[in-house]
Write an enzyme that holds these catalytic residues in place. Sequence first.
Site, short mmCIF file in Angstrom:
data_model
loop_
_atom_site.label_atom_id
_atom_site.label_comp_id
_atom_site.label_asym_id
_atom_site.label_seq_id
_atom_site.Cartn_x
_atom_site.Cartn_y
_atom_site.Cartn_z
N TRP A 167 -6.62 20.94 0.34
CA TRP A 167 -6.73 20.34 -1.00
C TRP A 167 -6.96 21.49 -1.97
CZ3 TRP A 167 -10.29 15.36 -0.81
CH2 TRP A 167 -9.78 14.46 0.14
N ARG A 171 -1.22 25.35 -10.70
CA ARG A 171 -0.54 24.84 -11.89
C ARG A 171 0.85 24.35 -11.50
NH1 ARG A 171 0.34 30.82 -14.65
NH2 ARG A 171 2.60 30.93 -14.35
N GLN A 188 -2.22 32.46 -1.03
CA GLN A 188 -3.12 31.32 -1.14
C GLN A 188 -2.82 30.31 -0.04
OE1 GLN A 188 -2.64 30.12 -5.27
NE2 GLN A 188 -4.25 31.51 -5.93
N HIS A 189 -3.78 29.44 0.21
CA HIS A 189 -3.66 28.52 1.34
C HIS A 189 -2.43 27.62 1.23
CE1 HIS A 189 -8.27 28.96 2.14
NE2 HIS A 189 -7.58 30.05 2.42
N GLU A 230 -11.21 20.96 2.91
CA GLU A 230 -12.00 20.70 1.72
C GLU A 230 -12.65 19.33 1.77
OE1 GLU A 230 -9.35 24.04 0.66
OE2 GLU A 230 -9.05 22.14 1.70
N GLU A 279 -3.05 31.52 -19.55
CA GLU A 279 -3.97 31.50 -18.42
C GLU A 279 -5.41 31.85 -18.81
OE1 GLU A 279 -4.58 30.73 -15.51
OE2 GLU A 279 -2.71 30.27 -14.47
#
Length: 484
Positions: A167, A171, A188-189, A230, A279
Amino acid sequence: MKYYDDLRSFIDALDAMGDIMHVTREVDCDFEPSAITRRSYEIQSPAPLFHHITGVESGFRLFGAPASLSSRSDMPYARVAMSLGLAPESTGLEIVEALSAARHKPGIPPVRVESSAAPCQQNILRGEQATLDRFPIPFAHDKDGGRYANTWGTLIVKTPDGKWVNWSIARVMKVDGKRMVGLIVPSQHIGQIWAEWVKIGEPMPYALVQGPAPAISCVSGIPIPAHADEADYIGTLAGAPVEVVKAVSIDLDVPATAEIVIEGHVSITRDCQEGPYGEYGGYLGSGSSAQPTFHVETITYRDDPIWPMSITGRPTDESHTLWAMGLAADALTYLREAELPVKAAWIPEDSTVHWLLIVMPENWRELLPGMSSEELSQRIGEVLFKTSAMVFIPKVYVVDDDFDPTNLREVVWVLSTRVHPVGRRAVFEDQRVIRLPQCYEEEEYVAGKGAKVVFDTLQTTRHLHASFEQGYPQEVRQRILDNW
């Protein structure tokens, strides 16, 4: 302390404490909600809840600034604390400690409920009816590449073998009513899981969840170890399992009390342009990149749904509160696991996640006999810069505990007077660099490598402060306070 198991009860609690701004006039969906939300961050006003948005069905609402600084000066981190089930008056350092401590407790797995008990499936749209055009999705900033359909929602994906469910927040930009394009970073995961689907040549099922329980949004936006779920971690924070329901069209479980759930599949190639986007560093975006397409196949939602949004930019928004606290908790956890006696870790909001303060207790030399402050700084950098979350942090300051690291005025005073102009720093060359931190040169972004630094500001001898607290006898201070 109270855990809010859906967005609506959380909003009601904020409203009761005067931290909701009801925008009841009709607002244009292009820029107005985002501009109001951005101003609410910058003047620290109550969180805006928009009741009437041009061009969308009556009853559909937008909610801005869900985890920014509270408008209540006596409890500035109330939105984050309450999201996590902590007392609204919790300090920033207490929140960081709670996030770190939960990582060492057994997870509480989610529990599945029937569809009839899941508010998120009160309304179901399939086929051509499942279109993003029905929902109030504004432009976040006027230089963005499109309307951003995800700024505070949770993306749910899992590996093809089903062993790892992730989870996260990433963006995602609306392309049209049936397509979105999302930023998938390989390290990233979600990027690691997408790569597994690419290997087998099958599109990745996804669910994009808007408006789940606030803790779900918060935990989705902070680092926890790879292959940890998560949902289990959120159960630990809540003290009870998260209720989930099977998605309508894909093999994923989604939070049962969510406001909106978008279901579909992600392409196995980077076949659509994403960005630019303003950002967390505080600057409007200027470039785009090829990213995978998120195809929209089914949408479910609650009656009168609420779509939350985070409009990133200059401080202070959710990137500088919740995400920064999550990164600080990650750093604190790894340093303590390395048997370094760190008292606290903190990222000042106004540093836009570019500074990390590592606070050492006064007796650290006794706890680490024979270690100099230079060696300590080197060791801290060796531990931190191996972790994936620290890719976002270019500057670390090792500081004494004789000031409040959450008070920016005190932080500026300490760094101004204790950072040596030339020496007392550990420089780490050729560290991994991504484009989100704003302090590197273009050739460093292209190479993906740059320097990071740990500043040693630790005092050999503690100096008393020329302050009311330390500059006068206690009886004098008390007499002044009694007669103030």
